[in-house]
Design an enzyme around this catalytic site. Structure first.
Site, PDB file in Angstrom:
ATOM      1  N   LYS A  37       0.749  -1.109   0.114  1.00 50.94           N
ATOM      2  CA  LYS A  37      -0.056  -0.115   0.045  1.00 50.94           C
ATOM      3  C   LYS A  37       0.932   1.213   0.042  1.00 50.94           C
ATOM      4  O   LYS A  37       1.476   1.528   0.976  1.00 50.94           O
ATOM      5  CB  LYS A  37      -0.906  -0.036   1.200  1.00 50.94           C
ATOM      6  CG  LYS A  37      -1.934   1.248   1.347  1.00 50.94           C
ATOM      7  CD  LYS A  37      -3.004   1.050   2.259  1.00 50.94           C
ATOM      8  CE  LYS A  37      -2.575   1.642   3.530  1.00 50.94           C
ATOM      9  NZ  LYS A  37      -2.491   3.083   3.481  1.00 50.94           N
ATOM     10  N   ASP A  64      -3.209   4.447  -2.116  1.00 58.46           N
ATOM     11  CA  ASP A  64      -4.302   5.126  -1.173  1.00 58.46           C
ATOM     12  C   ASP A  64      -4.224   6.436  -1.056  1.00 58.46           C
ATOM     13  O   ASP A  64      -3.490   7.139  -0.451  1.00 58.46           O
ATOM     14  CB  ASP A  64      -3.774   4.366   0.236  1.00 58.46           C
ATOM     15  CG  ASP A  64      -5.049   4.954   1.185  1.00 58.46           C
ATOM     16  OD1 ASP A  64      -6.206   5.312   0.923  1.00 58.46           O
ATOM     17  OD2 ASP A  64      -4.697   4.605   2.468  1.00 58.46           O
ATOM     18  N   LYS A  66      -7.013   8.576  -1.603  1.00 55.70           N
ATOM     19  CA  LYS A  66      -8.322   8.861  -0.942  1.00 55.70           C
ATOM     20  C   LYS A  66      -8.650  10.173  -2.135  1.00 55.70           C
ATOM     21  O   LYS A  66      -8.803  11.361  -1.435  1.00 55.70           O
ATOM     22  CB  LYS A  66      -8.321   9.317   0.217  1.00 55.70           C
ATOM     23  CG  LYS A  66      -8.012   8.241   1.164  1.00 55.70           C
ATOM     24  CD  LYS A  66      -8.030   8.240   2.717  1.00 55.70           C
ATOM     25  CE  LYS A  66      -7.842   7.217   3.525  1.00 55.70           C
ATOM     26  NZ  LYS A  66      -6.500   6.815   3.778  1.00 55.70           N
ATOM     27  N   ASP A  69     -12.455  14.972  -5.610  1.00 57.81           N
ATOM     28  CA  ASP A  69     -12.283  16.506  -6.381  1.00 57.81           C
ATOM     29  C   ASP A  69     -13.321  16.390  -7.550  1.00 57.81           C
ATOM     30  O   ASP A  69     -14.214  15.730  -7.497  1.00 57.81           O
ATOM     31  CB  ASP A  69     -10.872  16.499  -7.208  1.00 57.81           C
ATOM     32  CG  ASP A  69     -10.311  17.854  -7.572  1.00 57.81           C
ATOM     33  OD1 ASP A  69     -11.004  18.670  -7.864  1.00 57.81           O
ATOM     34  OD2 ASP A  69      -9.218  17.897  -7.219  1.00 57.81           O
ATOM     35  N   THR A 121     -12.112   7.463  10.005  1.00 60.50           N
ATOM     36  CA  THR A 121     -12.085   6.949  11.431  1.00 60.50           C
ATOM     37  C   THR A 121     -11.746   7.848  12.427  1.00 60.50           C
ATOM     38  O   THR A 121     -11.790   7.803  13.695  1.00 60.50           O
ATOM     39  CB  THR A 121     -11.407   5.435  11.569  1.00 60.50           C
ATOM     40  OG1 THR A 121     -10.196   5.716  10.974  1.00 60.50           O
ATOM     41  CG2 THR A 121     -12.089   4.458  10.903  1.00 60.50           C
ATOM     42  N   ARG A 212       2.104  -0.429  10.853  1.00 58.08           N
ATOM     43  CA  ARG A 212       3.252  -0.336  11.980  1.00 58.08           C
ATOM     44  C   ARG A 212       3.422  -1.709  12.611  1.00 58.08           C
ATOM     45  O   ARG A 212       4.574  -1.959  13.005  1.00 58.08           O
ATOM     46  CB  ARG A 212       2.915   0.555  13.124  1.00 58.08           C
ATOM     47  CG  ARG A 212       2.790   2.160  12.746  1.00 58.08           C
ATOM     48  CD  ARG A 212       1.967   3.073  13.562  1.00 58.08           C
ATOM     49  NE  ARG A 212       0.848   2.824  13.334  1.00 58.08           N
ATOM     50  CZ  ARG A 212      -0.332   3.568  13.637  1.00 58.08           C
ATOM     51  NH1 ARG A 212      -0.037   4.511  14.614  1.00 58.08           N
ATOM     52  NH2 ARG A 212      -1.637   3.464  13.515  1.00 58.08           N
TER      53      ARG A 212
END
Ligand code: C5P
Length: 238
Positions: A37, A64, A66, A69, A121, A212
């Protein structure tokens, strides 16, 4: 090496500042991970060279960015992602029906799967109220998911807790992608709605995104192998 189906279900978030760091991080875990990713941090700095890591290491790429527009701009960005051979690309469902329709039409038959992001989130009900949205985050997320589906986008990013309900809404063929994956023993960092790899598979997640817990592990290769093994075990039990 991890069996191919389980490997394809594990995406490693290349949240690194430079291409050299990302390449080294990805090379350590590529035997267990099928998807890399590439997010904003790496892409803004390194551009398409970050996407090329996928082909170099035998992995699919999840871009990724996002996108959010006007329809024409997103349509053309989707075409650029297709040009680079990207496998998954995120767009904000909040961009509205015309933006989603046009993006879906552009992606059709291309090998690129679009994934809609609903409510971030990091937002809570009070944030939505401030934005003039009276629905709760859950209701608003469902509304946006249905809008994406009706526009021809059959992929979503969601938490492990939401997978089962969203599967009902989106149908069996939808690609449901879950970040916030944490091995049972590890820290949750700043992720609030987490789930273990096994729980994500059992809930019906199509693709598990892990950053992570692998990147910052003392032994990233062993951690990625253990997560892939947990995925394989849950698949076998299912
Ligand atoms: O490090 P961690 O495993 O939390 O990484 C999760 C990845 O998924 C990060 O790249 C993060 O930007 C992304 N993500 C997320 N939550 C979302 C959407 C994307 O954590 N709702």
């Amino acid at each position: 090496m991890t069996p191919e189906p389980s490997r394809r279900r594990l995406a490693f978030a290349l949240d690194y500042p430079t291409l050299a760091d990302a390449r080294a991080g990805a090379a350590r875990v590529r035997d267990s991970v099928g998807v890399l990713k590439v997010g904003l941090e790496l892409f803004v700095r390194e551009g398409p060279a970050a996407i090329a890591l996928g082909a170099d290491l035998g992995c699919d790429v999840f871009l990724d960015l996002k996108l959010h527009d006007i329809p024409e701009t997103v349509d053309r960005a989707v075409a650029s992602a297709i040009h680079h051979g990207v496998r998954y690309l995120t767009v904000h469902a909040g961009g509205g029906r015309r933006m989603l329709d046009q993006a879906a039409r552009r992606a059709e038959g291309s090998g690129l799967t679009l994934l809609a992001v609903t409510v971030l989130t990091s937002l809570d009900d009070a944030d939505l109220t401030e934005l003039g949205v009276s629905d709760s985050t859950t209701d608003h997320a469902r509304r946006l998911a249905a809008l994406a589906r009706d526009s021809g986008i059959h992929g979503l990013v969601c938490s492990v807790n939401e997978v089962a309900r969203l599967r009902e809404l989106m149908g069996p063929a939808a690609v449901l992608v879950t970040p916030g994956i944490r091995p049972a023993a590890g820290p949750s960092d700043d992720q609030k709605r987490t789930g273990t790899p096994g729980a994500a598979v059992r809930a019906g997640s199509s693709l598990l995104v892990v950053g992570r817990p692998i990147r910052d592990a003392a032994d990233p290769a062993a951690t990625a192998r253990a997560i892939a093994a947990e995925i394989a075990e849950a698949e076998g039990a299912g």
